[in-house]
Design a protein around this motif. Structure first.
Motif, PDB file in Angstrom:
ATOM      1  N   UNK A  12       0.946  -1.067   0.072  1.00 21.72           N
ATOM      2  CA  UNK A  12       0.078   0.057   0.078  1.00 21.72           C
ATOM      3  C   UNK A  12       0.854   1.197  -0.121  1.00 21.72           C
ATOM      4  N   UNK A  13       1.758   1.314   0.946  1.00 22.67           N
ATOM      5  CA  UNK A  13       2.577   2.574   1.156  1.00 22.67           C
ATOM      6  C   UNK A  13       3.409   2.717  -0.378  1.00 22.67           C
ATOM      7  N   UNK A  14       3.814   1.628  -0.813  1.00 15.44           N
ATOM      8  CA  UNK A  14       4.907   1.509  -1.920  1.00 15.44           C
ATOM      9  C   UNK A  14       3.993   2.380  -3.350  1.00 15.44           C
ATOM     10  N   UNK A  15       2.914   1.553  -3.325  1.00 15.85           N
ATOM     11  CA  UNK A  15       1.950   1.912  -4.607  1.00 15.85           C
ATOM     12  C   UNK A  15       1.457   3.514  -4.464  1.00 15.85           C
ATOM     13  N   UNK A  16       1.158   3.737  -3.279  1.00 18.64           N
ATOM     14  CA  UNK A  16       0.383   4.970  -3.206  1.00 18.64           C
ATOM     15  C   UNK A  16       1.381   6.129  -3.190  1.00 18.64           C
ATOM     16  N   UNK A  17       2.807   6.015  -2.904  1.00 16.97           N
ATOM     17  CA  UNK A  17       3.657   7.017  -2.789  1.00 16.97           C
ATOM     18  C   UNK A  17       3.545   7.788  -4.077  1.00 16.97           C
ATOM     19  N   UNK A  18       3.760   7.391  -5.351  1.00 17.65           N
ATOM     20  CA  UNK A  18       3.716   7.937  -6.784  1.00 17.65           C
ATOM     21  C   UNK A  18       2.473   8.792  -6.592  1.00 17.65           C
ATOM     22  N   UNK A  19       1.339   8.473  -6.013  1.00 21.96           N
ATOM     23  CA  UNK A  19       0.099   8.846  -6.147  1.00 21.96           C
ATOM     24  C   UNK A  19       0.092   9.942  -5.341  1.00 21.96           C
ATOM     25  N   UNK A  20       0.731  10.090  -4.205  1.00 25.32           N
ATOM     26  CA  UNK A  20       0.726  11.072  -3.286  1.00 25.32           C
ATOM     27  C   UNK A  20       1.579  12.246  -3.992  1.00 25.32           C
ATOM     28  N   UNK A  21       2.586  11.907  -4.650  1.00 18.88           N
ATOM     29  CA  UNK A  21       3.439  13.071  -5.538  1.00 18.88           C
ATOM     30  C   UNK A  21       2.447  13.635  -6.543  1.00 18.88           C
ATOM     31  N   UNK A  22       1.507  12.711  -7.324  1.00 13.21           N
ATOM     32  CA  UNK A  22       0.684  13.372  -8.249  1.00 13.21           C
ATOM     33  C   UNK A  22      -0.241  14.281  -7.577  1.00 13.21           C
ATOM     34  N   UNK A  23      -0.662  13.769  -6.457  1.00  7.79           N
ATOM     35  CA  UNK A  23      -1.687  14.650  -5.694  1.00  7.79           C
ATOM     36  C   UNK A  23      -1.222  15.789  -5.431  1.00  7.79           C
ATOM     37  N   UNK A  24      -0.059  15.947  -5.068  1.00  3.13           N
ATOM     38  CA  UNK A  24       0.820  17.106  -4.441  1.00  3.13           C
ATOM     39  C   UNK A  24       0.901  18.227  -5.882  1.00  3.13           C
ATOM     40  N   UNK A  25       1.178  17.558  -6.953  1.00  4.31           N
ATOM     41  CA  UNK A  25       1.516  18.442  -8.030  1.00  4.31           C
ATOM     42  C   UNK A  25      -0.052  18.809  -8.688  1.00  4.31           C
ATOM     43  N   UNK A  26      -1.003  18.184  -8.639  1.00 11.62           N
ATOM     44  CA  UNK A  26      -2.274  18.752  -8.779  1.00 11.62           C
ATOM     45  C   UNK A  26      -2.859  19.870  -7.997  1.00 11.62           C
ATOM     46  N   UNK A  27      -2.253  19.357  -6.474  1.00 10.15           N
ATOM     47  CA  UNK A  27      -2.714  20.521  -5.402  1.00 10.15           C
ATOM     48  C   UNK A  27      -2.106  21.889  -5.649  1.00 10.15           C
ATOM     49  N   UNK A  28      -1.004  21.733  -6.288  1.00 11.29           N
ATOM     50  CA  UNK A  28      -0.181  23.165  -6.325  1.00 11.29           C
ATOM     51  C   UNK A  28      -0.688  23.586  -7.604  1.00 11.29           C
ATOM     52  N   UNK A  29      -1.114  22.950  -8.621  1.00  8.17           N
ATOM     53  CA  UNK A  29      -1.928  23.541  -9.739  1.00  8.17           C
ATOM     54  C   UNK A  29      -3.026  24.234  -9.654  1.00  8.17           C
ATOM     55  N   UNK A  30      -4.026  23.647  -8.504  1.00  4.04           N
ATOM     56  CA  UNK A  30      -5.347  24.305  -8.291  1.00  4.04           C
ATOM     57  C   UNK A  30      -5.263  24.954  -7.204  1.00  4.04           C
ATOM     58  N   UNK A  31      -4.020  25.232  -6.576  1.00  3.00           N
ATOM     59  CA  UNK A  31      -4.074  26.286  -5.429  1.00  3.00           C
ATOM     60  C   UNK A  31      -4.325  25.539  -4.034  1.00  3.00           C
ATOM     61  N   UNK A  32      -4.493  24.015  -4.121  1.00  2.09           N
ATOM     62  CA  UNK A  32      -4.872  23.609  -2.729  1.00  2.09           C
ATOM     63  C   UNK A  32      -3.770  22.770  -2.281  1.00  2.09           C
ATOM     64  N   UNK A  33      -2.928  23.483  -1.635  1.00  2.00           N
ATOM     65  CA  UNK A  33      -1.612  22.819  -1.130  1.00  2.00           C
ATOM     66  C   UNK A  33      -1.793  21.725  -0.212  1.00  2.00           C
TER      67      UNK A  33
END
Lengths: 498, 103
Positions: A12-33
């Motif tokens: 679970x943590x290994x698979x979701x780690x890249x998703x966390x990164x993507x979520x962070x990138x998305x968050x930066x773009x839409x202003x939800x840090x």
């Protein structure tokens, strides 16, 4: 084919780690840090479910294995203990990091690497094969290099990162050479098989020594500890807590697993572990004494606590009773909680006094004078943590040290008795540098930096309160963690053939 | 494999380890340091292949060797990335410039 639940715990943590990164990138773009932190919390909370299932399965079925091609995994008491420690402290560190890491460039990478590192450490605890062990170990090292050197515009962080990388990489090459020796002599890499096949020979002895030194770099055995104070002091405080509370312990578990496979080779490992334990306690105390920076002092005190754990484990290696290992592993858990709390509390104060004002100065003990007046919770938890580390009853640290000392005296061996007395003296001596910290926080008049500090956000205090309550609760009811420490101690005994 | 080749390989492993450890002690340049670490890793990879050969599992030995090379390339990349940052912030690759942390 059914998959055991500990497999999900690792995946679970290994698979979701890249998703966390993507979520962070998305968050930066839409202003939800907050998106990166939220994703990391969700990922770790999801991993608690298989953890609970795995601990129930371990209780019902005992240790069980999973193998697919060259991947060999095995859940036993020691693996569950490391999983519980890294998941528990990791969740709290992610919670803590919210405002601490806000406005840092690359915040999403921080969370992604942290989640990946937690997954890798859980995997490290659950491996059943020597080469797999090295792979997990190396993956843990790589993720921690990046986290140590996270403030990449600070020369001091880069220096700490490079020191850590070079020493750790050299150590891991020594481990590989040891693995080569074991493979050439026994023809297998399975830890259980090595235990039954291995015979005394100079080459196997050399392999054991290579494991001791190679994993010893990460475990911070004196004199291989020189990277530790720099890395722990320069990393972001959440990472300092993880490094000191879990990563060096994971290195110790790796060392323990490899040495347990070689117990048939040599009976010297027990005395060696105890000897390194004594050296660590003495050197750690002397180096911590006289430190002016809070985080460096805490980092050196980690050396001392590694020493106590080594003494406990060494007693079991030598005498074959489970008490020492159980105490040592109990101390590993307690140290993770208390040192995690100490670094997080120091981190909140560092954030309030320096970082939030935009400077990267180290936090000095003198800066903390009178901090209790403005930051009561951070001051209280910092004091609880250092007093617990110093072994004051009724806090958690006292209970696990006591267990180690009792196990030592029960061997009725004069040398071990003397070693335990030495450990007790060291424990008292350590108060010489913990007490001034408590004194400064509570009894001195507020310093200038305390008066000019920023107020703390509420979310940062939650992990501190949780850890503080846990330290007191474990100190009063040490049996609270028996479900983790008893099977872990039994694993060491099984490895020793007892 | 005849005993002479085996001995030659063993010599190669040992001398690579020797060169690597010696280099680690004398190198003051970060890029060179990463290269020296890679020499050490190559010694270990060769050692694993040799160990596979000696225990008559050459396939296992070779796959371990390749895995090691892949895994340690990542370490080299991280090391190089840190070296790049050091060059940018400090304008030098000399390790002696990185000595602010003491005590």
């Amino acid at each position: 084919m059914t998959y055991p639940s500990f497999l999900w715990l690792i995946a679970l943590p290994l698979v979701t780690a890249p998703l966390v990164y993507l979520a962070g990138r998305l968050g930066k773009r839409i202003g939800q840090r907050v998106l990166a932190q939220g994703a990391a919390i969700a990922s770790l909370l999801a991993a608690w479910m298989p953890f609970i299932l795995a601990s129930v399965e371990l209780r019902i079925y005992g240790p069980h294995s999973f193998a697919a091609e060259a991947i060999s995994l095995r859940l036993d008491g020691m693996g569950l203990l490391l999983a519980g420690l890294s998941l528990g402290l990791g969740t709290l560190v992610v919670l803590f990091s919210g405002s601490y890491m806000a406005n840092e460039a690359g915040e999403e990478k921080y969370y992604a690497m942290l989640v990946a590192m937690i997954g890798v450490m859980i995997g490290l605890g659950c491996t059943g094969d020597l080469f797999n062990l090295w792979i997990w170990f190396e993956a843990m090292a790589v993720s921690s290099y990046l986290l140590v050197a996270f403030y990449r515009d600070q020369p001091a962080s880069l220096e700490a990162g490079i020191k850590y990388l070079v020493q750790s990489a050299a150590g891991s090459v020594l481990v590989l050479l040891g693995i080569g020796l074991v493979l050439s002599q026994t023809g297998t890499l399975d830890l259980m098989e090595i235990l039954t096949i291995a015979e005394t020979s100079p080459l196997m002895l050399a392999a054991g020594a290579l494991f001791l030194i190679g994993f010893g770099v990460k475990t911070a055995l004196v004199p291989l500890h020189t990277w530790l104070p720099d890395a722990h002091a320069q990393a972001p405080s959440g990472i300092s807590a993880m490094l000191s509370g879990v990563v060096i312990e994971a290195g110790m578990i790796a060392m323990l697993r490899s040495l347990l496979a070689l117990t048939g080779v040599e009976s010297l490992w027990g005395p060696l572990l105890m000897g390194f334990g004594a050296l660590n306690m003495l050197a750690g105390n002397l180096l911590a004494f006289g430190q002016k920076q809070v985080k460096r002092m805490l980092a050196y005190s980690s050396l001392v606590h590694i020493g106590y754990m080594l003494v406990g484990l060494g007693i079991t290696f030598y005498a074959g009773e489970s008490g020492g290992a159980q105490g040592g592993l109990f101390h590993m858990l307690n140290h993770g909680l208390m040192k995690g709390m100490a670094f997080l509390a120091a981190g909140t104060l560092l954030y309030a006094l320096h970082l939030s004002l935009g400077d990267h100065k180290p936090l000095l003990i003198a800066d903390l004078a009178g901090a209790a007046k403005r930051y009561p919770i951070a001051a209280l938890t910092l004091s609880l943590a250092v007093l617990g580390l110093g072994g004051l009853p009724p806090l958690a640290g006292f209970m696990s040290k006591w267990q180690i000392f009792v196990a030592g005296f029960e061997t009725h061996n004069a040398w071990i008795g003397a070693l335990v007395a030495f450990a007790a003296l060291n424990s008292v001596f350590s108060l010489a540098y913990y007490a001034p910290l408590v004194n400064a926080v509570y009894r001195l008049e507020p310093s200038e930096s305390v008066l000019s500090g920023k107020p703390l956000s509420g979310l940062m205090k939650v992990p501190l309160i949780v850890l503080g309550l846990a330290t007191v609760a474990i100190g009063i009811w040490p049996a609270l963690l028996d479900w983790l420490t008893v099977p872990a101690g039994a694993t060491v005994l099984v490895g020793l053939g007892g | 494999m005849n005993p002479t080749t085996l001995k030659l390989c063993l010599m190669a492993v040992l001398s690579l380890v020797g060169i690597g450890l010696y280099g680690l002690m004398i190198c003051r340049n970060l890029i060179k340091m990463v290269i020296v670490l890679q020499i050490l890793v190559k010694a270990a990879a060769l050692g694993l292949i040799l160990a596979g050969q000696m225990s008559s599992q050459i396939n296992l030995g070779q796959s371990l060797g390749i895995t090691v090379i892949v895994a340690d390339t990542i370490v080299a990349v991280v090391g190089m990335a840190l070296a790049v940052q050091v060059q940018r912030r400090l304008g030098t690759l000399d390790v002696d410039a990185l000595s602010s942390l003491r005590g």
